[in-house]
Design a protein around this motif. Sequence first.
Motif, mmCIF file in Angstrom:
data_model
loop_
_atom_site.group_PDB
_atom_site.id
_atom_site.type_symbol
_atom_site.label_atom_id
_atom_site.label_comp_id
_atom_site.label_asym_id
_atom_site.label_seq_id
_atom_site.Cartn_x
_atom_site.Cartn_y
_atom_site.Cartn_z
ATOM 1 N N SER A 45 -5.508 13.819 -5.377
ATOM 2 C CA SER A 45 -4.061 13.631 -5.488
ATOM 3 C C SER A 45 -3.542 12.549 -4.565
ATOM 4 C CB SER A 45 -3.340 14.943 -5.173
ATOM 5 O OG SER A 45 -3.791 15.993 -5.995
ATOM 6 N N TYR A 46 -4.214 12.372 -3.406
ATOM 7 C CA TYR A 46 -3.690 11.486 -2.376
ATOM 8 C C TYR A 46 -4.621 10.314 -2.070
ATOM 9 C CZ TYR A 46 -0.669 15.515 -1.866
ATOM 10 O OH TYR A 46 0.202 16.546 -2.122
ATOM 11 N N ASN A 47 -5.681 10.154 -2.853
ATOM 12 C CA ASN A 47 -6.603 9.018 -2.711
ATOM 13 C C ASN A 47 -7.175 8.904 -1.296
ATOM 14 O OD1 ASN A 47 -6.025 8.397 -5.369
ATOM 15 N ND2 ASN A 47 -4.443 6.920 -4.840
ATOM 16 N N MET A 48 -7.545 10.055 -0.726
ATOM 17 C CA MET A 48 -8.095 10.092 0.622
ATOM 18 C C MET A 48 -9.564 10.494 0.618
ATOM 19 S SD MET A 48 -4.977 11.725 2.905
ATOM 20 C CE MET A 48 -5.828 11.348 4.446
ATOM 21 N N PHE A 105 -3.734 7.527 -14.204
ATOM 22 C CA PHE A 105 -4.934 8.084 -14.828
ATOM 23 C C PHE A 105 -4.683 8.486 -16.282
ATOM 24 C CE2 PHE A 105 -6.440 8.665 -10.408
ATOM 25 C CZ PHE A 105 -7.647 8.000 -10.550
ATOM 26 N N GLN A 106 -3.466 8.902 -16.600
ATOM 27 C CA GLN A 106 -3.147 9.207 -17.992
ATOM 28 C C GLN A 106 -3.224 7.943 -18.845
ATOM 29 O OE1 GLN A 106 0.079 11.946 -18.852
ATOM 30 N NE2 GLN A 106 0.812 10.633 -20.509
ATOM 31 N N GLN A 107 -2.689 6.823 -18.334
ATOM 32 C CA GLN A 107 -2.771 5.558 -19.070
ATOM 33 C C GLN A 107 -4.225 5.146 -19.265
ATOM 34 O OE1 GLN A 107 -1.298 2.142 -16.964
ATOM 35 N NE2 GLN A 107 -1.197 0.857 -18.801
ATOM 36 N N ARG A 108 -5.024 5.296 -18.231
ATOM 37 C CA ARG A 108 -6.439 4.940 -18.336
ATOM 38 C C ARG A 108 -7.161 5.841 -19.335
ATOM 39 N NH1 ARG A 108 -8.169 3.843 -11.992
ATOM 40 N NH2 ARG A 108 -6.764 2.067 -11.652
ATOM 41 N N ARG A 109 -6.852 7.129 -19.290
ATOM 42 C CA ARG A 109 -7.430 8.049 -20.275
ATOM 43 C C ARG A 109 -7.145 7.571 -21.690
ATOM 44 N NH1 ARG A 109 -4.177 13.409 -21.754
ATOM 45 N NH2 ARG A 109 -2.848 11.678 -22.424
ATOM 46 N N ASP A 110 -5.887 7.281 -21.966
ATOM 47 C CA ASP A 110 -5.489 6.883 -23.319
ATOM 48 C C ASP A 110 -6.142 5.563 -23.721
ATOM 49 O OD1 ASP A 110 -3.932 9.158 -23.327
ATOM 50 O OD2 ASP A 110 -2.050 8.102 -22.926
ATOM 51 N N THR A 111 -6.215 4.622 -22.779
ATOM 52 C CA THR A 111 -6.825 3.326 -23.074
ATOM 53 C C THR A 111 -8.290 3.478 -23.434
ATOM 54 O OG1 THR A 111 -5.303 2.121 -21.629
ATOM 55 C CG2 THR A 111 -7.424 1.076 -22.090
ATOM 56 N N VAL A 140 2.163 11.098 -5.923
ATOM 57 C CA VAL A 140 1.197 11.850 -6.736
ATOM 58 C C VAL A 140 1.505 11.667 -8.215
ATOM 59 C CG1 VAL A 140 0.238 14.132 -7.238
ATOM 60 C CG2 VAL A 140 0.826 13.511 -4.881
ATOM 61 N N THR A 141 2.777 11.740 -8.567
ATOM 62 C CA THR A 141 3.174 11.543 -9.971
ATOM 63 C C THR A 141 2.738 10.172 -10.470
ATOM 64 O OG1 THR A 141 5.091 12.982 -9.663
ATOM 65 C CG2 THR A 141 5.134 11.503 -11.562
ATOM 66 N N LYS A 142 2.908 9.167 -9.635
ATOM 67 C CA LYS A 142 2.495 7.809 -10.008
ATOM 68 C C LYS A 142 0.990 7.755 -10.255
ATOM 69 C CE LYS A 142 2.368 3.065 -8.210
ATOM 70 N NZ LYS A 142 2.718 2.174 -7.068
ATOM 71 N N ILE A 143 0.219 8.384 -9.398
ATOM 72 C CA ILE A 143 -1.239 8.398 -9.547
ATOM 73 C C ILE A 143 -1.631 9.068 -10.858
ATOM 74 C CG2 ILE A 143 -3.397 9.297 -8.577
ATOM 75 C CD1 ILE A 143 -2.037 6.942 -7.050
ATOM 76 N N VAL A 144 -1.021 10.213 -11.144
ATOM 77 C CA VAL A 144 -1.346 10.936 -12.373
ATOM 78 C C VAL A 144 -1.010 10.085 -13.591
ATOM 79 C CG1 VAL A 144 -0.797 12.969 -13.761
ATOM 80 C CG2 VAL A 144 -1.099 13.196 -11.283
#
Length: 393
Positions: A240-243, A298-304, A291-295
């Motif tokens: 969630s936090y890219n850590m 990943f949703q855009q990448r999933r769809d692509t 966190v919302t931005k990160i999700v």
Amino acid sequence: MEFAKRIQPLSSNVFADMDRAKGQAIAQGKDIIDLSLGSSDIPAAAHTIEAIENSLHDHSTHGYLLYNGTKQFRETAAKWYTERFKIPVDPETEVLALIGSQEGTAHLPLAILNPGDFALLLDPGYPSHAGGVYLAGGQIHTMPLLAQNQFLPVFNDIPQAVLEQARMMVLSYPHNPTTGTATLEFFESAVSFCRQHNLVLVHDFPYADMFFEGAEKPPSVLQADTNKELSIEFFSMSKSYNMGGFRVGYAIGNSELITALRQIKAVVDFNQYLGILNGAIASLNSPQEFVTKIVNIFQQRRDTLITALNNIGWQVNKPNATMYLWAKLPQPWSNNSVDFCTKLVAETGVALAPGSGFGKAGEGYVRFALVKEPKILEDVAQKISVFLQQNNH
């Protein structure tokens, strides 16, 4: 030189195998597009980095960090959990800071299992779950996750003889690698089953925030075990936090389980640098738009990637959660995911994770980690298309 028998099952794992294959491809001059690891390519938030940076200039943070020094982090984690899931948490007795949640899931079996005891694990599942059981001298009974069961285990299939020797069950939803999700009703049935058979219920929960538009928010196992009678849940700051590289996570749950895990941890390590915990505190306390931005990324990448794979004739189901695609291999590779992945990286530089590396029931699948930008993911699909055409035998 002779080594302990307990390390024999640890001689191979999916990440080490693919690391060797990637190294060989690099030696042959290939540029690697690494989708084999769930290690985000997106940086941690600015407020996280700032908190760590400020800590570096405070010499009081430079010493060993013992349990009492994690108090503020434990209080922050308890507050975050209570606000998120509406379950009160005592930061003194029900929270433990960890050097990544993998530390907790790998060490907990040492506190629960005697040699020969069974642990009930998901198949496919995350490698550290099995590794910790092996190190504790336990036996593993795998619960196959099949598409026809929505990648959920069937508890009634567990033999009675195994249950008589079993001490713990490990679940993890949203699930890596299958991307399966679970409802609160499922967790209620798991708690009931574990109570009936006197099992500790362990839930690995790194993808708590990684669910996409239209999907229900993933429940906590403690919402099904509100009195924390038999459950412990592991959280991570990696997704969630890219850590991921900072190695910070925490456990919340039954106070006796937390105490037992703390006893194991005390003889293995201290805690990580306090500045890292200060960064995690800043992440948990900040507005969660990051966190919302990160999700959404990943949703855009999933769809692509799904669209690109479908366009080359590889039909892949759309997951509701996690940062992965779990893709059933096309013919003629349907029963040899390791050969597919090693040959693919050797010829194209594209690195995926073979499903069999996560367990017997993962054979026939590969896992794509969505850790590259959409244009690169489209390029991956084209490379795979050429690969499949050249290797259609």
